[in-house]
Design a protein around this motif. Structure first.
Motif, short mmCIF file in Angstrom:
data_model
loop_
_atom_site.label_atom_id
_atom_site.label_comp_id
_atom_site.label_asym_id
_atom_site.label_seq_id
_atom_site.Cartn_x
_atom_site.Cartn_y
_atom_site.Cartn_z
N CYS A 1 0.83 -1.33 -0.04
CA CYS A 1 -0.15 -0.03 0.20
C CYS A 1 0.84 1.32 0.05
N GLU A 2 0.28 2.56 -0.29
CA GLU A 2 0.77 3.53 -0.13
C GLU A 2 0.81 4.26 1.10
N GLY A 3 1.70 4.77 1.78
CA GLY A 3 1.65 5.55 2.93
C GLY A 3 1.87 6.97 3.02
N GLN B 1 -2.13 10.43 -10.06
CA GLN B 1 -1.63 9.77 -8.97
C GLN B 1 -1.74 8.14 -8.94
N HIS B 2 -0.69 7.47 -8.50
CA HIS B 2 -0.81 6.10 -8.82
C HIS B 2 -0.76 5.53 -7.23
N VAL B 3 -1.53 4.19 -7.06
CA VAL B 3 -1.39 3.34 -5.92
C VAL B 3 -0.92 1.94 -6.38
N LEU C 1 19.93 9.32 -3.78
CA LEU C 1 18.68 9.72 -3.15
C LEU C 1 17.52 9.62 -4.15
N ARG C 2 16.48 9.44 -3.81
CA ARG C 2 15.20 10.00 -4.55
C ARG C 2 14.91 11.39 -4.48
N VAL C 3 14.82 12.08 -5.46
CA VAL C 3 15.11 13.52 -5.26
C VAL C 3 13.74 14.45 -5.18
N GLN C 4 12.73 13.69 -5.46
CA GLN C 4 11.41 14.06 -5.08
C GLN C 4 10.44 13.27 -5.12
N HIS C 5 9.70 13.20 -4.01
CA HIS C 5 8.82 12.36 -3.56
C HIS C 5 7.33 12.97 -2.57
N PHE C 6 6.19 12.66 -3.29
CA PHE C 6 5.34 13.39 -2.54
C PHE C 6 3.99 12.38 -2.79
ZN LIG Z 1 5.51 7.21 -3.65
#
Ligand SMILES: [Zn+2]
Length: 318
Positions: free
Chosen positions: A116-118, A220-222, A265-270
């Motif tokens: 799942c997404e958090g 958006q994805h899930v 790093l993952r340089v952006q993630h929201f």
């Molecule tokens: Zn994500």
């Protein structure tokens, strides 16, 4: 099913913190490449516990830091199920108390029963948890409607990967970014990040915070439940993810950084949640004409890299 904390690697590097007034000036100009109306200013952080943000604490101040846990290599090509991290323990290990934690990660599959997404949003003070994190799952009987639920106070874990912003949640000065009508190809966060990439070639600047998509819809994805066959390409990944166009208002939380800092790093993630049931991983609005964003951000003083994958790859980081 959890990592071994006695052998968990934690690296730490400091970040550059240009004055917020300078950042406001830089972003006011830079965001105009992607948005018709842009206002960036330095303000006292509004009370983020109130509508529409409804975060676990009021502000973004007090020992602000970026924390990246794990990484996509623990999800792809095949899941490493033992990569489960208790944020209560991580907060203690990095000396964060109180720890107001917001950001994007994989939700705790041992709790949810599936991947799942958090959408992380919690406060931990002297061991007492105020958990307002949402998780979002694909509904196997009707994939068109994702299932969002809120975690209980005794569930403080994330799995596999997370990009988090820690602070003590105190009031203080923050960047307020308002942008309306997207005219360029970049999403709201990528346009902020690209501006920082262009401006600060020899500095590493990391931001964390929250933004509201006030109007419009966002792609958006899930994540579906873990794939039983290896996922090795972006095409296979995009077939496995379930994509949605989710509607405003959406409240997104996460981090961005202009430079990898030698930490993979993952340089952006929201990730964003809502009060109407939709939640997932933010890519971009799909309604550029009507898109309107309002965000509050603070700079991090340092970045902690927790359990960085030894064997790494670059796909699946969008
Ligand atoms: Zn994500």
């Amino acid at each position: 099913m959890e990592v071994n904390y006695t052998t968990l690697s934690i690296e730490k590097k400091s970040l550059d913190r240009p004055p917020l007034e300078e950042l406001a000036k830089v972003l006011n100009k830079g965001l105009q490449s992607n948005f018709e109306h842009v206002t960036v200013e330095v303000v006292d952080c509004p009370d983020l516990t109130q509508q529409p943000f409804t975060l676990a604490k009021k502000g973004l101040g007090g020992s602000p830091k970026l924390v990246e846990v794990g990484g996509v290599p623990y999800l792809l090509p095949l899941v490493k199920r033992e990569k489960v991290y208790d944020l209560k323990k991580i907060a203690t290990m990095i000396g964060s108390d109180p720890a107001f934690i917001i950001g994007a990660g994989a939700g705790p599959h041992p709790y949810a029963g599936v991947n799942c997404e958090g959408i992380l949003n919690m406060n931990i003070a002297k061991g007492v948890v105020d958990q307002q994190t949402r998780i979002s799952k694909v509904n196997p009987s009707n994939e068109e409607v994702p299932i969002q639920e809120i975690l209980p106070n005794n569930e403080t874990r994330v799995a596999l990967l997370a990009n988090l912003f820690f602070s003590s949640g105190e009031p203080g000065k923050v960047l307020k970014i308002h942008a309306k009508k997207r005219t360029g190809p970049l999403d709201f966060i990528a346009s902020i990040r690209q501006t920082l990439v262009n401006e600060y070639k020899n500095k590493v600047v990391g931001l964390g915070g929250a933004f509201l998509l006030k109007e419009g819809k966002a792609k958006q994805h899930v994540m579906r439940d873990f794939s039983k066959t290896p996922i090795n390409t972006d095409e296979e990944l995009n077939n496995w993810l379930k994509f949605y166009n989710m509607r405003a208002p959406l409240v997104a939380v996460g981090t961005l950084i202009n430079n990898d800092h030698g930490l993979d790093l993952r340089v952006q993630h929201f990730h964003s949640f809502s009060h109407h049931g939709e939640a997932g991983h933010y890519h971009i609005d799909v309604t550029p004409e009507t898109a309107e964003y309002l965000g509050y951000f603070n700079t991090g003083e340092e970045i902690y890299r927790v359990d960085r994958p030894v064997e790494t790859h670059q796909f699946g980081r969008d």
